[in-house]
Design a protein around this motif. Sequence first.
Motif, PDB file in Angstrom:
ATOM      1  N   LEU A 182       0.826  -1.208   0.000  1.00  0.00           N
ATOM      2  CA  LEU A 182       0.000   0.000   0.000  1.00  0.00           C
ATOM      3  C   LEU A 182       0.853   1.249   0.000  1.00  0.00           C
ATOM      4  N   TYR A 231     -11.713  -1.459   4.651  1.00  0.00           N
ATOM      5  CA  TYR A 231     -10.941  -0.369   5.227  1.00  0.00           C
ATOM      6  C   TYR A 231     -10.653   0.706   4.185  1.00  0.00           C
ATOM      7  N   TYR A 233      -7.456   3.092   3.185  1.00  0.00           N
ATOM      8  CA  TYR A 233      -6.034   3.280   3.449  1.00  0.00           C
ATOM      9  C   TYR A 233      -5.752   4.767   3.581  1.00  0.00           C
ATOM     10  N   HIS A 238      -0.563   6.387   7.060  1.00  0.00           N
ATOM     11  CA  HIS A 238      -0.156   5.003   6.842  1.00  0.00           C
ATOM     12  C   HIS A 238      -0.898   4.090   7.817  1.00  0.00           C
ATOM     13  N   LEU A 240      -4.896   1.809   8.378  1.00  0.00           N
ATOM     14  CA  LEU A 240      -6.154   1.293   7.841  1.00  0.00           C
ATOM     15  C   LEU A 240      -7.276   1.776   8.735  1.00  0.00           C
TER      16      LEU A 240
END
Length: 381
Positions: A182, A231, A233, A238, A240
């Motif tokens: 991510l 969730y 992001y 940084h 969830l």
Amino acid sequence: MRLRRARCLVCYWHEGDFIAHPYLGGSPRALPSEAAEILAAFDEWTTPEEAAKTLSSYDSDSVAEAAGTLREHALLLTERSPEAERDEEVARHWGPWAPEASFFHYATQDSRYEELTEEGRYALVTDGRPALFTSHPEARRMLLPRTPARLDAPLGETLYRRRTHRSFGSRPVPQADLAALLATTFGPVDFRDAGGFGALMRRTSPSGGARHELEAYVGVRRVAGVAPGWYHYNALEHSLELLAEGCTGADLASLGGDQSWMGEASFVVVLAAVIERMLVKYRSPRAYRVCLLDAGHFGQTFVLAATAMGLGPFQTGAFDDGGVTERLGLDGTTVTPLYMVGAGAPGDVDPFAPPSADSDTFARTTLTRHREHGVVHRISA
């Protein structure tokens, strides 16, 4: 002289006006609503005199006059004219996608880039710019580890190893791998001073005008240390942010356009566009094309990074827009899903993988075509 209504034509109401838009180079025209009845009389090649016989409310002179005006605006086409031939060709080739795809494609062609005026830039500063990041402050959140991604595999090797996976093992994806993937794909790399726009973000993928309108929403089914659920992001933090608890294989398969294999994936990522971020700078509808292209850029970065990390990635444009929008709590207007990617531990055997092509395969394959004296020749191996 026989005329026919353009096949590449879309009519709609806009701001109280009836609009006829011939999208092969024509311009949208506001017309009296009665024009729809006259256009309907020219569904096939016919003369104004013949069309008038089907229009009991109009005499032949008024129909002829209206037909002349409609022809000037490319709403009616003249038989055997170059415009009519092109109209027929486009309508034939784009048939299964028409009118939605062909209208969007041709109606947004030849758009010129226009810089915002100083007044426009000032308005952005005084009236408020769209936020660079989206957050859900009321949501329960999980701060993710900042473990660097394992991206030291050679680029050439990664490019040629990249495959769309549709078979996955039962091993959960480590939380650190999801976090690194991510961050690599959606996290900020740095920020630049854009004058009146303030700071703009850069990521590992290109984004039209550095608008970075795409947000990542994650459906977690099997990730170690992360409870199944849906969730957002939070790229700035940084983390969830939990939007909805629970995420099963049946959920993934159903929301993924009833593609059963998606039910075995460890997680999916929905790329959703915050329309205002792009719209505030680019006013032309062509900018929506850029949103779609941006989604493709981010999808490629995602699957290459996942491949380098040893995951089995996939991407798909086939998903249930309404179902995904509802599950994520989006409104589908200001924020709307465009693309879906995902990954899992690669399976030992992929039952969906087709066998390698052999000589019999190529005997059934048209490799290329060439034209000779107006005749199309099919060339096979």
